[in-house]
Scaffold this motif. Structure first.
Motif, PDB file in Angstrom:
ATOM      1  N   GLN A  15      23.509  23.271 -23.717  1.00 46.62           N
ATOM      2  CA  GLN A  15      22.474  22.404 -24.297  1.00 46.62           C
ATOM      3  C   GLN A  15      23.080  21.092 -24.811  1.00 46.62           C
ATOM      4  OE1 GLN A  15      19.454  24.438 -26.754  1.00 46.62           O
ATOM      5  NE2 GLN A  15      20.000  26.302 -25.666  1.00 46.62           N
ATOM      6  N   VAL A 143      19.807  17.611 -36.772  1.00 48.24           N
ATOM      7  CA  VAL A 143      19.417  18.912 -36.211  1.00 48.24           C
ATOM      8  C   VAL A 143      20.409  19.296 -35.121  1.00 48.24           C
ATOM      9  CG1 VAL A 143      16.954  18.938 -36.711  1.00 48.24           C
ATOM     10  CG2 VAL A 143      17.756  17.806 -34.669  1.00 48.24           C
ATOM     11  N   LEU A 145      21.279  21.472 -31.780  1.00 48.49           N
ATOM     12  CA  LEU A 145      20.467  22.012 -30.698  1.00 48.49           C
ATOM     13  C   LEU A 145      20.917  23.426 -30.459  1.00 48.49           C
ATOM     14  CD1 LEU A 145      18.820  22.050 -28.018  1.00 48.49           C
ATOM     15  CD2 LEU A 145      18.188  20.666 -29.956  1.00 48.49           C
ATOM     16  N   LEU A 147      18.583  26.396 -29.413  1.00 45.68           N
ATOM     17  CA  LEU A 147      17.666  27.411 -28.904  1.00 45.68           C
ATOM     18  C   LEU A 147      18.507  28.530 -28.292  1.00 45.68           C
ATOM     19  CD1 LEU A 147      14.638  27.974 -28.460  1.00 45.68           C
ATOM     20  CD2 LEU A 147      14.877  26.900 -26.249  1.00 45.68           C
TER      21      LEU A 147
ATOM     22  N   HIS B  61      10.602  24.451 -23.882  1.00 43.89           N
ATOM     23  CA  HIS B  61      10.241  25.476 -24.861  1.00 43.89           C
ATOM     24  C   HIS B  61       9.083  26.338 -24.371  1.00 43.89           C
ATOM     25  CE1 HIS B  61      12.635  23.071 -27.670  1.00 43.89           C
ATOM     26  NE2 HIS B  61      12.664  24.134 -28.435  1.00 43.89           N
ATOM     27  N   ASN B  69       3.848  25.346 -31.356  1.00 42.81           N
ATOM     28  CA  ASN B  69       4.636  24.358 -32.065  1.00 42.81           C
ATOM     29  C   ASN B  69       3.835  23.844 -33.242  1.00 42.81           C
ATOM     30  OD1 ASN B  69       4.342  21.328 -32.142  1.00 42.81           O
ATOM     31  ND2 ASN B  69       3.906  21.647 -29.973  1.00 42.81           N
ATOM     32  N   SER B  95      13.404  21.779 -34.808  1.00 43.71           N
ATOM     33  CA  SER B  95      13.911  20.912 -33.733  1.00 43.71           C
ATOM     34  C   SER B  95      13.950  19.443 -34.134  1.00 43.71           C
ATOM     35  CB  SER B  95      13.076  21.081 -32.468  1.00 43.71           C
ATOM     36  OG  SER B  95      11.786  20.561 -32.664  1.00 43.71           O
ATOM     37  N   HIS B  96      13.158  19.032 -35.105  1.00 40.97           N
ATOM     38  CA  HIS B  96      13.183  17.658 -35.597  1.00 40.97           C
ATOM     39  C   HIS B  96      12.914  17.718 -37.088  1.00 40.97           C
ATOM     40  CE1 HIS B  96      11.789  17.281 -31.417  1.00 40.97           C
ATOM     41  NE2 HIS B  96      12.344  16.093 -31.395  1.00 40.97           N
ATOM     42  N   HIS B 116       9.311  25.655 -33.840  1.00 45.99           N
ATOM     43  CA  HIS B 116       8.882  26.284 -32.594  1.00 45.99           C
ATOM     44  C   HIS B 116       8.930  27.802 -32.722  1.00 45.99           C
ATOM     45  CE1 HIS B 116       9.034  22.510 -30.327  1.00 45.99           C
ATOM     46  NE2 HIS B 116       9.992  22.219 -31.179  1.00 45.99           N
TER      47      HIS B 116
END
Lengths: 149, 159
Positions: A15, A143, A145, A147, B61, B69, B95-96, B116
């Motif tokens: 990612q 942030v 990354l 996931l 996603h 979301n 994520s943000h 999310h």
């Protein structure tokens, strides 16, 4: 699409951090214990199956000298489609989402200067008679990354 | 960072993705009629300046089962918002994360965190976690779920 262990390994490891060198897929594949061909074939499939939006650089528009501002409006349901048409017609509007709230339309104005974005918001206000609430970024928090699959 | 014409051409040529060939930077270089070394040098400079956040896989996603979301929004006391914002940004499900202006009295929220989850129940569980982290510094909160994309365009660059 069902992801197998190799897909997950690729997604979790790649990612970010893809190298900038002559044969980056080979370098990345070696770190994953795969051949270069196997890695690119897997990425091709993940893209084709739309598990990945894309594979490549992710740019930060805010650092490119332009201006991006989040904004929202409270749009009466009866006018929603008309207002969406007016907002979307402006080339400065990059994204527009419906959200479930009194402020039910959220969009991003993007332009070369803050003045260009502000002018687009004013024109939207004039054309719709609605208030555009401006939410410029005051600070971005880091942030990672991450996931995990 | 002020991008020059060659940087902008490079951004436009790569924003949709890198070619899946053995020497992707060379392939882009040929398309732009510059050297592979120049492509790599410019990408590295943009990465160092934060114009390029990262290079790699951008997951979808929605396709991966993250169908909900929620834009979570919080009214956090000004004195603590930056420290708490940093902590919230580091959570795996965020994520943000941004600080933005309030619009009183309509909009008291100054901290925005995009969350999310596979479904809304998962997003709500994450909200509970966020609530615990923000603690008494947080005076009001809400979540805005998206229910439709009205417009989405690619990256445009200014300057």
């Amino acid at each position: 699409m069902e992801l197998d262990e190799v897909d997950r390994r690729i997604l979790n490891a790649l990612q970010g951090g893809f190298p900038i060198c002559a044969r980056p897929y080979r370098v990345a594949a070696e770190c994953l214990g795969l051949s270069e061909r196997r890695l690119t074939a897997r990425l091709k499939r993940l893209l084709k199956e739309r598990v990945l939006t894309r594979f490549g650089p992710l740019y930060n528009a805010d650092r490119m000298g332009g201006s991006n501002v989040l904004a929202a409006m409270a749009v009466p349901e009866a006018d929603y489609e008309n207002v969406a048409t007016i907002v979307n017609a402006r080339p400065e509007i990059a994204h527009n989402y419906r959200r479930e709230h009194r402020l039910n339309m959220w969009f991003v104005g993007a332009g070369e200067t803050p003045e260009a974005v502000e002018a687009a918001f004013r024109q939207i206000e004039a054309a719709t008679g609605l208030v555009v609430y401006r939410f410029p970024k005051e600070r971005e928090y880091f942030v990672e990354l991450k996931l995990k699959l | 960072m002020k991008l020059d014409v060659a940087d902008r051409r490079l951004v436009m040529a790569t924003q949709a993705g890198l070619p899946l060939v053995g020497q992707p930077y060379k392939a882009i270089a040929e398309q732009l009629d510059i050297s592979a070394e120049e492509v790599m040098r410019r990408l590295a400079a943009m990465q160092a300046a934060g114009v390029l956040r990262r290079i790699g896989a951008v997951p979808n996603h929605y396709a991966l089962g993250y169908r909900a979301n929620g834009m979570t929004v919080w009214d956090v006391a000004d004195a603590g918002v930056d420290e708490l914002g940093e902590r919230v940004g580091r959570l795996a499900f965020v994520s943000h994360c941004y600080r933005r202006p309030r619009h009183l009295p309509d909009w008291p929220y100054n901290l925005f965190a995009m969350v999310h989850g596979r479904d809304r129940a998962e997003v709500e569980a994450y909200r509970t976690e966020l609530r615990a982290i923000l603690g008494p510094a947080c005076r009001a909160e809400d979540v805005l779920y998206s229910s439709g994309i009205l417009k989405k365009t690619g990256l445009r660059i200014g300057g």
